[in-house]
Design an enzyme around this catalytic site. Structure first.
Site, mmCIF file in Angstrom:
data_model
loop_
_atom_site.group_PDB
_atom_site.id
_atom_site.type_symbol
_atom_site.label_atom_id
_atom_site.label_comp_id
_atom_site.label_asym_id
_atom_site.label_seq_id
_atom_site.Cartn_x
_atom_site.Cartn_y
_atom_site.Cartn_z
ATOM 1 N N ASN A 242 167.466 44.081 55.789
ATOM 2 C CA ASN A 242 168.831 44.512 55.483
ATOM 3 C C ASN A 242 169.530 43.508 54.575
ATOM 4 O O ASN A 242 170.205 43.888 53.625
ATOM 5 C CB ASN A 242 169.651 44.631 56.773
ATOM 6 C CG ASN A 242 169.445 45.952 57.478
ATOM 7 O OD1 ASN A 242 169.255 46.977 56.850
ATOM 8 N ND2 ASN A 242 169.475 45.917 58.802
ATOM 9 N N HIS B 240 172.010 47.716 53.761
ATOM 10 C CA HIS B 240 171.918 48.521 54.978
ATOM 11 C C HIS B 240 171.376 49.926 54.719
ATOM 12 O O HIS B 240 170.654 50.473 55.552
ATOM 13 C CB HIS B 240 173.307 48.598 55.613
ATOM 14 C CG HIS B 240 173.279 48.571 57.098
ATOM 15 N ND1 HIS B 240 173.124 47.407 57.829
ATOM 16 C CD2 HIS B 240 173.365 49.573 57.999
ATOM 17 C CE1 HIS B 240 173.126 47.702 59.115
ATOM 18 N NE2 HIS B 240 173.270 49.011 59.251
ATOM 19 N N ASP C 251 168.296 51.733 56.427
ATOM 20 C CA ASP C 251 168.276 53.054 57.079
ATOM 21 C C ASP C 251 167.062 53.870 56.610
ATOM 22 O O ASP C 251 166.381 54.518 57.405
ATOM 23 C CB ASP C 251 169.559 53.834 56.758
ATOM 24 C CG ASP C 251 170.765 53.280 57.501
ATOM 25 O OD1 ASP C 251 170.586 52.398 58.353
ATOM 26 O OD2 ASP C 251 171.885 53.742 57.214
ATOM 27 N N GLU D 75 166.328 48.878 65.745
ATOM 28 C CA GLU D 75 165.079 49.011 64.985
ATOM 29 C C GLU D 75 163.887 49.037 65.940
ATOM 30 O O GLU D 75 162.812 48.569 65.625
ATOM 31 C CB GLU D 75 164.912 47.927 63.918
ATOM 32 C CG GLU D 75 165.622 46.631 64.192
ATOM 33 C CD GLU D 75 164.966 45.777 65.259
ATOM 34 O OE1 GLU D 75 165.353 45.935 66.429
ATOM 35 O OE2 GLU D 75 164.087 44.954 64.928
ATOM 36 N N ASP E 195 158.772 47.437 67.435
ATOM 37 C CA ASP E 195 159.968 46.794 66.855
ATOM 38 C C ASP E 195 159.635 46.348 65.432
ATOM 39 O O ASP E 195 158.601 45.729 65.183
ATOM 40 C CB ASP E 195 160.343 45.588 67.735
ATOM 41 C CG ASP E 195 161.622 44.900 67.263
ATOM 42 O OD1 ASP E 195 162.618 44.929 68.013
ATOM 43 O OD2 ASP E 195 161.610 44.319 66.140
HETATM 44 P P1 GH3 Z 1 162.183 40.347 64.850
HETATM 45 O O1 GH3 Z 1 161.023 40.297 63.947
HETATM 46 O O2 GH3 Z 1 162.181 39.221 65.820
HETATM 47 O O3 GH3 Z 1 162.324 41.665 65.520
HETATM 48 O O4 GH3 Z 1 163.478 40.121 63.932
HETATM 49 P P2 GH3 Z 1 164.567 41.193 63.520
HETATM 50 O O5 GH3 Z 1 165.333 40.635 62.382
HETATM 51 O O6 GH3 Z 1 163.922 42.510 63.280
HETATM 52 O O7 GH3 Z 1 165.412 41.310 64.839
HETATM 53 P P3 GH3 Z 1 166.963 41.196 65.089
HETATM 54 O O8 GH3 Z 1 167.173 41.724 66.466
HETATM 55 O O9 GH3 Z 1 167.425 39.777 64.814
HETATM 56 O O10 GH3 Z 1 167.635 42.141 64.031
HETATM 57 C C1 GH3 Z 1 167.563 43.520 64.104
HETATM 58 C C2 GH3 Z 1 168.265 44.067 62.914
HETATM 59 O O11 GH3 Z 1 168.190 45.496 62.885
HETATM 60 C C3 GH3 Z 1 169.736 43.691 62.890
HETATM 61 C C4 GH3 Z 1 170.442 45.005 62.720
HETATM 62 O O12 GH3 Z 1 171.484 44.955 61.802
HETATM 63 C C5 GH3 Z 1 169.370 45.938 62.233
HETATM 64 N N1 GH3 Z 1 169.637 47.328 62.574
HETATM 65 C C6 GH3 Z 1 169.806 47.870 63.795
HETATM 66 N N2 GH3 Z 1 170.088 49.184 63.700
HETATM 67 C C7 GH3 Z 1 170.104 49.486 62.382
HETATM 68 C C8 GH3 Z 1 170.346 50.682 61.641
HETATM 69 O O13 GH3 Z 1 170.601 51.763 62.180
HETATM 70 N N3 GH3 Z 1 170.262 50.607 60.299
HETATM 71 C C9 GH3 Z 1 169.991 49.439 59.665
HETATM 72 N N4 GH3 Z 1 169.924 49.437 58.337
HETATM 73 N N5 GH3 Z 1 169.781 48.307 60.325
HETATM 74 C C10 GH3 Z 1 169.838 48.309 61.668
HETATM 75 MG MG MG Z 2 162.911 43.497 64.872
HETATM 76 MG MG MG Z 3 164.692 44.342 67.942
#
Ligand code: GH3
Ligand code: MG
Ligand code: MG
Ligand code: MG
Length: 309
Positions: free
Chosen positions: A198, A203, A207, A234, A190
């Site tokens: 982001n 965003h 990506d 992610e 992760d």
């Molecule tokens: P942690 O270290 O605890 O994992 O914190 P985190 O911020 O990585 O975890 P959180 O679950 O709060 O946020 C995950 C983020 O990943 C939020 C979401 O918008 C982003 N994300 C998910 N899928 C995609 C994607 O396809 N593209 C982009 N740019 N961002 C994405």
């Molecule tokens: Mg994360």
């Molecule tokens: Mg996550």
């Protein structure tokens, strides 16, 4: 446009022929003269593999994943019907199109072949022009079904496998691990503080980051049976057949180091992009993903940018 970039070492799954490669044909016949005749018809346009008995043909199908098999019926040992049944029973070989080429021309022979999953039935002596036309039809259909499978099983953003394919492979590998008492390793990765990434860079940059991370994780896999999939936003999951806990931890540590070495600036945290990983392994697949998820949580709680198990 969807990015289709399966790794070089990924075994071609049913349907996932490498884009742009020549069609691959396997000719199976116990008479070398028959093989030569078909070889002459196709050598200019196709890569032609040859086998004079069923066992060798099966081995070539597993190793080389031909698109189409031209199959004789009467052969010593495994005959054409038996070979066709073996191919159709194997999820990894099922997509290969089987065309019987045989001197057994009774309607019941043809019906039996088609019922067993053959795509077409050609009688000997054959007309080369007709054989070419029929093979061309099967190659077109195969390419279409390959594309559909790729679209169905590959993640559009990162080009690695998707969750659906992971679930399917996990089920198959779990059964195998239990049957053969060989350990199955799982690593969940992760991206750390990705929400902040982001927020800081947008965003689209997010990506790009996911694509870079996915490519880096994929490059850490060494065996053709290893599999990397995007598990969710992610998060990535890595399936490692025949790998014990120590082996899986080794792969995860390599992944952690390689992503860190990318040195992608992460303004959201004032450092570089890192990942956390949770690892588990065992012959009993029940709970393996859950255990890796728990370990991932521990890695996060312990400060991120590390591997736990
Ligand atoms: P942690 O270290 O605890 O994992 O914190 P985190 O911020 O990585 O975890 P959180 O679950 O709060 O946020 C995950 C983020 O990943 C939020 C979401 O918008 C982003 N994300 C998910 N899928 C995609 C994607 O396809 N593209 C982009 N740019 N961002 C994405
Ligand atoms: Mg994360
Ligand atoms: Mg996550
Ligand atoms: Mg024969």
């Amino acid at each position: 446009m969807m990015q289709l970039s399966l790794p070089e070492h990924t075994p071609l799954q049913p349907g996932q022929s490498a884009p742009g490669r020549r069609p691959r044909l396997l000719v199976v016949d116990d008479q070398p003269a028959n093989i030569q005749a078909l070889h002459r018809v196709f050598a200019a346009d196709c890569q032609v593999l040859m086998a004079t008995h069923g066992a060798r043909a099966l081995q070539l199908c597993r190793e080389r994943q031909p698109d189409v098999v031209l199959l004789d019926v009467q052969m010593p040992g495994m005959d054409g019907h038996e070979l066709c049944a073996e191919l159709k029973a194997d999820p990894l070989l099922r997509a290969i199109a089987v065309i019987f080429v045989t001197s057994q021309d009774r309607p019941e022979d043809e019906t039996r072949a088609l019922d067993a999953g053959a795509a077409d039935f050609i009688t000997k002596p054959f007309n080369p022009t007709v054989v070419r036309a029929r093979v061309r039809t099967q190659l077109t259909l195969k390419a279409q079904s390959d594309l559909l499978r790729t679209l169905a099983f590959v993640d559009g953003l990162t080009g690695v496998y998707n969750r659906r394919h992971f679930d399917e492979r996990f089920l198959a590998e779990s059964g195998r691990a239990q049957r053969t008492r060989s350990p199955l390793g799982v690593a969940l990765a992760d991206v750390d503080h990705f929400k902040h990434y982001n927020d800081a860079l947008g965003h689209l940059a997010g990506d790009d980051c996911l694509r870079r991370v996915a490519g880096t994780l994929r490059a850490c896999l060494r065996r053709p049976t290893d599999l990397l999939a995007r598990y969710g936003g992610e998060e990535f999951v890595c399936l490692l057949p025949d790998t014990d806990l120590a082996g899986a931890i080794g792969v995860a540590q390599l992944m952690e180091e390689r992503v860190r070495s990318l040195a992608l600036p992460h303004p959201g945290v004032g450092g570089c992009v890192t990942i956390s990983l949770g690892v588990s392994a065992g012959c009993q697949a029940d709970g393996l993903v859950e255990a890796a998820d728990k370990a991932l949580y521990i890695a996060k709680a312990a400060g991120r940018g590390r591997v736990s198990w």
